[in-house]
Scaffold this motif. Structure first.
Motif, PDB file in Angstrom:
ATOM      1  N   ALA A  89      -2.379 -27.195  -6.453  1.00  0.00           N
ATOM      2  CA  ALA A  89      -2.675 -28.621  -6.467  1.00  0.00           C
ATOM      3  C   ALA A  89      -2.354 -29.206  -5.100  1.00  0.00           C
ATOM      4  N   PRO A  90      -3.205 -30.093  -4.580  1.00  0.00           N
ATOM      5  CA  PRO A  90      -2.909 -30.729  -3.299  1.00  0.00           C
ATOM      6  C   PRO A  90      -1.586 -31.490  -3.380  1.00  0.00           C
ATOM      7  N   ALA A  91      -0.794 -31.400  -2.323  1.00  0.00           N
ATOM      8  CA  ALA A  91       0.492 -32.093  -2.302  1.00  0.00           C
ATOM      9  C   ALA A  91       0.931 -32.292  -0.864  1.00  0.00           C
ATOM     10  N   ASP A  92       1.646 -33.368  -0.633  1.00  0.00           N
ATOM     11  CA  ASP A  92       2.204 -33.670   0.682  1.00  0.00           C
ATOM     12  C   ASP A  92       3.698 -33.869   0.525  1.00  0.00           C
ATOM     13  N   VAL A  93       4.398 -33.867   1.657  1.00  0.00           N
ATOM     14  CA  VAL A  93       5.845 -34.082   1.605  1.00  0.00           C
ATOM     15  C   VAL A  93       6.126 -35.439   0.956  1.00  0.00           C
ATOM     16  N   GLY A  94       7.186 -35.481   0.169  1.00  0.00           N
ATOM     17  CA  GLY A  94       7.517 -36.688  -0.555  1.00  0.00           C
ATOM     18  C   GLY A  94       6.841 -36.795  -1.902  1.00  0.00           C
ATOM     19  N   GLN A  95       6.029 -35.804  -2.269  1.00  0.00           N
ATOM     20  CA  GLN A  95       5.350 -35.813  -3.555  1.00  0.00           C
ATOM     21  C   GLN A  95       5.921 -34.733  -4.474  1.00  0.00           C
ATOM     22  N   THR A  96       5.594 -34.860  -5.760  1.00  0.00           N
ATOM     23  CA  THR A  96       6.074 -33.929  -6.770  1.00  0.00           C
ATOM     24  C   THR A  96       4.890 -33.311  -7.504  1.00  0.00           C
ATOM     25  N   VAL A  97       4.931 -32.002  -7.698  1.00  0.00           N
ATOM     26  CA  VAL A  97       3.927 -31.300  -8.496  1.00  0.00           C
ATOM     27  C   VAL A  97       4.573 -30.894  -9.813  1.00  0.00           C
ATOM     28  N   GLN A  98       4.046 -31.436 -10.919  1.00  0.00           N
ATOM     29  CA  GLN A  98       4.535 -31.112 -12.248  1.00  0.00           C
ATOM     30  C   GLN A  98       3.760 -29.907 -12.791  1.00  0.00           C
ATOM     31  N   THR A 107      -0.147 -33.646  -9.563  1.00  0.00           N
ATOM     32  CA  THR A 107       0.585 -34.172  -8.415  1.00  0.00           C
ATOM     33  C   THR A 107       0.938 -35.636  -8.629  1.00  0.00           C
ATOM     34  N   GLU A 108       2.209 -35.965  -8.396  1.00  0.00           N
ATOM     35  CA  GLU A 108       2.679 -37.337  -8.482  1.00  0.00           C
ATOM     36  C   GLU A 108       3.055 -37.829  -7.094  1.00  0.00           C
ATOM     37  N   ALA A 109       2.826 -39.111  -6.840  1.00  0.00           N
ATOM     38  CA  ALA A 109       3.067 -39.673  -5.511  1.00  0.00           C
ATOM     39  C   ALA A 109       4.547 -39.746  -5.164  1.00  0.00           C
ATOM     40  N   SER A 110       5.406 -39.880  -6.162  1.00  0.00           N
ATOM     41  CA  SER A 110       6.834 -40.021  -5.901  1.00  0.00           C
ATOM     42  C   SER A 110       7.504 -38.653  -5.846  1.00  0.00           C
ATOM     43  N   GLY A 111       8.584 -38.585  -5.072  1.00  0.00           N
ATOM     44  CA  GLY A 111       9.306 -37.330  -4.942  1.00  0.00           C
ATOM     45  C   GLY A 111      10.461 -37.464  -3.986  1.00  0.00           C
ATOM     46  N   GLN A 112      10.942 -36.330  -3.482  1.00  0.00           N
ATOM     47  CA  GLN A 112      12.061 -36.307  -2.555  1.00  0.00           C
ATOM     48  C   GLN A 112      11.551 -36.305  -1.118  1.00  0.00           C
ATOM     49  N   PRO A 113      12.206 -37.051  -0.209  1.00  0.00           N
ATOM     50  CA  PRO A 113      11.728 -37.112   1.178  1.00  0.00           C
ATOM     51  C   PRO A 113      11.825 -35.767   1.884  1.00  0.00           C
ATOM     52  N   GLY A 114      10.785 -35.429   2.653  1.00  0.00           N
ATOM     53  CA  GLY A 114      10.807 -34.247   3.498  1.00  0.00           C
ATOM     54  C   GLY A 114      10.437 -32.949   2.819  1.00  0.00           C
ATOM     55  N   VAL A 115      10.236 -32.974   1.494  1.00  0.00           N
ATOM     56  CA  VAL A 115       9.917 -31.743   0.776  1.00  0.00           C
ATOM     57  C   VAL A 115       8.807 -32.001  -0.228  1.00  0.00           C
ATOM     58  N   ASP A 152      12.063 -26.682  -7.758  1.00  0.00           N
ATOM     59  CA  ASP A 152      12.203 -26.155  -6.398  1.00  0.00           C
ATOM     60  C   ASP A 152      11.770 -27.241  -5.423  1.00  0.00           C
ATOM     61  N   MET A 153      12.458 -27.326  -4.292  1.00  0.00           N
ATOM     62  CA  MET A 153      12.111 -28.272  -3.240  1.00  0.00           C
ATOM     63  C   MET A 153      11.852 -27.503  -1.954  1.00  0.00           C
ATOM     64  N   ILE A 154      10.619 -27.546  -1.467  1.00  0.00           N
ATOM     65  CA  ILE A 154      10.205 -26.745  -0.319  1.00  0.00           C
ATOM     66  C   ILE A 154       9.616 -27.668   0.734  1.00  0.00           C
ATOM     67  N   GLY A 155      10.095 -27.549   1.962  1.00  0.00           N
ATOM     68  CA  GLY A 155       9.620 -28.404   3.049  1.00  0.00           C
ATOM     69  C   GLY A 155       8.912 -27.609   4.133  1.00  0.00           C
TER      70      GLY A 155
END
Length: 227
Positions: A89-98, A107-115, A152-155
């Motif tokens: 699934a497409p994802a960018d840093v700061g987003q969450t993939v459920q 993919t959700e827009a909210s997440g942890q910064p930098g990962v 998992d948080m991957i940056g």
């Protein structure tokens, strides 16, 4: 963002690479955590062969893109395993993939910064990681165990490793040790880098601080997966 790596080779080196059946391999560095344990493999993860170029010319140009997707896989992680992406699934840093119990990714827009966060919503384990383009299309760059009901948080980073080695290791292979002398390159301040390689003398890049030689048998987990 796209980055360009130009590798210059002498005609003698091109011939030697061909005769020796050597290919150019590339790996991407990532961060993992928020907290990095001292476990071998860093969270149980592995760097994966990102790209392989079996026939290099005197001027070989590699175009690299930032990771733009998260994936899951049913491949069990172990040394030399070839990780196949089962879903992405497409994802960018700061987003969450459920990851749903069915393996459907959202993919959700909210997440942890930098990962890019990957959340397993069910009890079944998966392998997960990030993928990125390096020429012909997306390929996995790293893989970690994703246990049931965990995250998992991957940056992504701006660092890559390149090396020449025997042309028999598939893209997606989980690698823990450097096959040969490599060059670790930092693109953080520039989107284009130019280096040279000689079959006997090794890598050269003008001795800038943005690159460093990586000796054979280096622990690639420690080099390419960082806090």
């Amino acid at each position: 963002m796209q980055r360009t790596l130009t590798i210059s080779l002498s005609s003698a080196t091109v011939q030697a690479l061909s005769t020796g059946n050597l290919a150019l391999y590339g790996f991407a560095a990532v961060s993992y955590g928020p907290v990095l344990t001292a476990a071998v493999g860093y969270g149980g993860g592995y760097p994966l062969v990102w790209f392989r170029i079996p026939h290099c010319l005197q001027s070989t140009v590699v175009t690299l893109s930032d990771p733009a997707a998260a994936f899951i896989s049913t491949t069990a992680l172990s040394g030399n395993a070839v990780v196949a992406m089962s879903a992405s699934a497409p994802a960018d840093v700061g987003q969450t993939v459920q990851v749903a119990t069915t393996g459907l990714l959202t993919t959700e827009a909210s997440g942890q910064p930098g990962v890019i966060s990957v959340v397993n919503q069910g009890p079944s384990p998966w392998t997960c990681g990030l993928s990125a383009d390096a020429g012909p299309g997306p390929a996995p760059i790293c893989a970690f165990p994703l246990h049931g009901n965990s995250m998992d948080m991957i940056g992504p980073t701006a660092k890559v490793l390149v090396m020449f080695a025997i042309d028999k290791i598939p893209v997606g292979s989980a690698v823990s040790t450097a096959y040969a002398e490599g060059l670790f390159i930092d693109f953080q301040t520039e989107t284009a880098r130019a280096v040279s390689f000689d079959i006997d003398q090794g890598w050269s890049w003008g001795n800038g601080t943005w690159a460093a030689v990586v000796p054979p048998q280096t622990d690639l987990g420690a080099l390419l997966i960082t806090p």
